[in-house]
Design an enzyme around this catalytic site. Structure first.
Site, PDB file in Angstrom:
ATOM      1  CG  HIS B   8      -1.764  -1.288   1.255  1.00  7.41           C
ATOM      2  ND1 HIS B   8      -1.542  -2.242   2.223  1.00  7.41           N
ATOM      3  CD2 HIS B   8      -2.739  -1.776   0.463  1.00  7.41           C
ATOM      4  CE1 HIS B   8      -2.360  -3.271   2.017  1.00  7.41           C
ATOM      5  NE2 HIS B   8      -3.101  -3.010   0.945  1.00  7.41           N
ATOM      6  CB  CYS B  49      -9.080  14.144  22.489  1.00  7.99           C
ATOM      7  SG  CYS B  49      -7.472  13.350  22.447  1.00  7.99           S
ATOM      8  CB  CYS B  59      -2.698  11.806   8.434  1.00  9.14           C
ATOM      9  SG  CYS B  59      -3.177  11.327   6.773  1.00  9.14           S
ATOM     10  CB  CYS B  62      -4.136  15.557   4.990  1.00  9.97           C
ATOM     11  SG  CYS B  62      -4.990  14.742   6.347  1.00  9.97           S
ATOM     12  CB  CYS B  67      -4.890   9.514  20.454  1.00  3.85           C
ATOM     13  SG  CYS B  67      -5.397  11.080  21.084  1.00  3.85           S
ATOM     14  CG  HIS B  76      -7.584  11.374   9.593  1.00  2.32           C
ATOM     15  ND1 HIS B  76      -7.996  12.616   9.183  1.00  2.32           N
ATOM     16  CD2 HIS B  76      -6.543  11.045   8.786  1.00  2.32           C
ATOM     17  CE1 HIS B  76      -7.250  13.027   8.192  1.00  2.32           C
ATOM     18  NE2 HIS B  76      -6.350  12.112   7.912  1.00  2.32           N
ATOM     19  CB  CYS B  95       0.045   0.033   6.330  1.00  2.00           C
ATOM     20  SG  CYS B  95      -1.151  -0.369   5.038  1.00  2.00           S
ATOM     21  CB  CYS B  98      -0.727  -4.058   6.499  1.00  2.00           C
ATOM     22  SG  CYS B  98      -0.263  -3.987   4.785  1.00  2.00           S
ATOM     23  CB  CYS B 186      52.201 -13.284  42.456  1.00  2.00           C
ATOM     24  SG  CYS B 186      53.358 -12.723  43.715  1.00  2.00           S
ATOM     25  CG  HIS B 478      51.234 -14.993  46.927  1.00  2.00           C
ATOM     26  ND1 HIS B 478      51.808 -15.141  45.692  1.00  2.00           N
ATOM     27  CD2 HIS B 478      50.002 -15.543  46.843  1.00  2.00           C
ATOM     28  CE1 HIS B 478      50.962 -15.765  44.902  1.00  2.00           C
ATOM     29  NE2 HIS B 478      49.860 -16.017  45.566  1.00  2.00           N
TER      30      HIS B 478
END
Lengths: 95, 511
Positions: B8, B49, B59, B62, B67, B76, B95, B98, B186, B478
């Protein structure tokens, strides 16, 4: 919009404008990785994907399953630190 | 999410779509400049809102923000038949046909580029993330965003060619290997154990970051690299570090010979040689300037020690800052006087250690190290303010903290009259906060600010990961090392023998 959410929106605006929001996000990201939260949830995500099958799983599935777990698992120390930092920032930039 | 991808998007990829997409990323997802941030702050709210939370999406066809959680963007999409939207938090493309996020190669490419651009604009604020005890690679240059590793073509080839993989679990012992004692070596073995378990150093060498520019075979950094390979190879038999010993003898003549040497001296000599041999690793930027070195050794171990000399007459302060790799602390019982402590040592608890028990703590030693010291009349300093020799006080504080701090307790006394070892027990904590010893803390105190505000930005806290102990006397003794693995497991390294140890074993040791 309630008074509470209006205040939230204003704070968010201030944080975004000054770039502080991004910095806080990065700080949070680092802290959550450091304490192992990220790895734990990554493992959880893998489980969900195995359950639903790689071909059929959607991001929404993961969001629904993982979000509540993720929220609960955030350590208190991280929450405290972020809160402190936000407070400090607001105190500094109070209008 | 079908592996075939989303068909798409083709409806979207027309005309000037690339530029339009870039603008959307720049303005609403990753805003780099101040003005885009301002615009984002003002306009990124849901058109239905007014909320700025709830996984806001924009979008792609546009100007509409909605939300995700409250399905406003879904409405929308249905009404206007605009199938694609972008997540303003993470930049993912959704999408609606999908019903999932899609991953289009071209769009991903644009997203990556825009993110990088925005990061560059935001400047060097983000420090390189440091993940101790987690086997993760991270960016070394400050200002570059950490992004997960993606293999190059060559690396993929290598991975396919070598199919054996090693899995790191919490109980695996990879990284632990004994070292054969080649005759009183050591002193070298104990330091090597500590270095091979320094997480930053380990990650540097295991990711092959050393590019050798030395012609001969005598590069110590290359040998360290080899050593790390040996340690993390998974072999359990002890390693024989004869080549390392030979190189050390070549480059640090004063340590050659089969007699017992001082481990601290070895540490400093080793760091020095590694630092000198690191020339090839920063693209030849600073080759000859010792103060501006950016090699891995300096990045990890170098701190800045501030020395303030205050004239007693005119109160003028002369400050110098010297680089250091370790902090050598005097102990009580040595011929230099230890008590009384500077003002402020009033028996309060610091770093979880109690003063009242009478045992000396690491913090006591640090407090003594950073106390103001009156330089008697026999050591007058020429004051530039008074233009004459005056008595003064000198004080040391930390200007810049190294990433890895090495504390050296001066147990071996080599004064004119006596040569002895001080065996006073010094307790040390698992977590150490260096804030009280910082130069900035001292300035705060002097300006009358006694309240230490919790500074969330500068982390002066350290976690203990290696302890080197010396048993025995000055003539015959040591060295052994305790090292920390996997966040909370301690192991004791006694030459070729590695045993598991508890927190208590470590904290009770002499230090």
């Amino acid at each position: 919009m309630s008074k509470d959410s209006k205040m939230r929106a204003t704070i968010n605006q201030k944080l975004t404008e000054m770039g502080e929001r991004e910095r806080l996000k990065e700080l949070l990201r680092a802290k959550l990785t450091e304490c192992g939260w990220r790895d734990q949830l990554k493992a959880n995500c893998k489980d969900v994907i195995k359950e639903k099958g790689l071909e059929h799983v959607t991001v929404e599935d993961l969001v629904v399953e993982i979000t509540p777990k993720g929220r609960v698992l955030v350590p208190d120390s991280v929450k405290k630190e972020l809160l402190q930092r936000i407070r400090a920032f607001l105190a500094q930039h109070a209008t | 999410m079908s592996p075939a991808g989303c068909p798409h998007v083709n409806g979207f990829k027309v005309d000037n779509w690339k530029q339009n997409l870039r603008v959307i990323y720049q303005c609403f997802v990753w805003s780099g400049s101040a003005e885009t941030r301002k615009r984002k702050a003002k306009s990124c709210v849901c058109h239905m809102c007014g909320a700025h939370l709830n996984r806001l999406h924009s979008c792609l066809y546009c100007v509409f923000f909605g939300c995700f959680t409250k399905k406003h963007i879904h409405e929308h999409a249905k009404n206007k038949r605009h199938n694609l939207a972008i997540d303003l938090l993470y930049g993912g493309i959704y999408c609606f046909v999908c019903q999932d996020y899609i991953y289009d190669k071209d769009m991903e490419q644009i997203a990556k580029e825009e993110q990088r651009k925005a990061w560059k604009l935001q400047g060097n604020f983000f420090k390189a993330c440091i993940f101790p005890y987690r086997h993760t690679l991270y960016a070394f240059s400050v200002g570059e965003k950490y992004s997960s590793w993606e293999p190059t073509k060559r690396e993929l080839e290598l991975l396919r060619h070598n199919p054996k993989r090693r899995k790191m679990t919490t109980n695996c012992t990879i990284g632990l290997r004994g070292l054969i004692n080649l005759g009183n070596t050591c002193f070298m073995n104990c330091i090597v154990q500590a270095l091979t378990h320094t997480p930053l150093l380990r990650d540097f060498f295991l990711s092959d970051r050393h590019k050798c520019e030395m012609q001969s075979n005598s590069c110590l950094v290359c040998e360290m690299s080899q050593l790390f390979q040996e340690f993390y190879s998974g072999h359990r038999s002890p390693h024989i570090p004869f080549r390392l010993l030979h190189l050390v003898w070549t480059h640090a003549r004063h340590l050659a010979g089969y007699e017992q040497q001082d481990a601290h001296e070895f540490l400093i000599a080793a760091l020095d040689v590694l630092h000198r041999h690191c020339k090839g690793d920063d693209n030849g930027k600073k080759a000859n300037n010792p103060n501006n070195c950016n090699c891995i050794i300096d990045q990890i171990f170098t701190g800045g020690l501030q020395s303030d000399v205050t004239c007693q007459v005119c109160h003028g302060v002369s400050t110098t800052i010297d680089p250091f790799w370790d902090i050598s602390l005097d102990l009580p019982g040595s011929s230099t006087p230890f008590w009384p402590l500077s003002p402020g040592g009033d028996g309060s608890t610091l770093n979880g250690e109690s003063h009242l028990s009478g045992a000396t703590t690491l913090t006591d030693c640090l407090r003594r190290f950073t106390r103001p010291e009156h330089l008697g009349s026999g050591a007058k300093i020429k004051c530039s303010g008074c233009h004459s020799y005056q008595e003064s006080t000198k004080q040391l504080t930390m200007k810049k903290l190294p990433i890895v701090a090495c504390f050296h307790l001066k147990r071996f006394e080599h004064s004119a009259k006596l040569r002895r070892k001080i065996i006073t027990y010094v307790s040390f904590p698992l977590e150490l906060d260096m804030t009280p010893f910082m130069a900035s803390s001292k300035e705060n105190r002097m300006n009358g600010q006694y309240q230490q505000s919790v500074d969330v930005f500068n982390d002066n806290k350290y976690s203990l990961f290696a302890v080197v102990n010396h048993q025995g006397t000055l003539e015959s003794g040591h060295y052994t090392t305790f090292i920390r693995q996997h966040m909370d497991q301690w192991f004791k390294c006694d030459d070729a023998i590695i045993t598991k140890a508890s927190n208590k074993d470590v904290l009770d040791s002499e230090g």
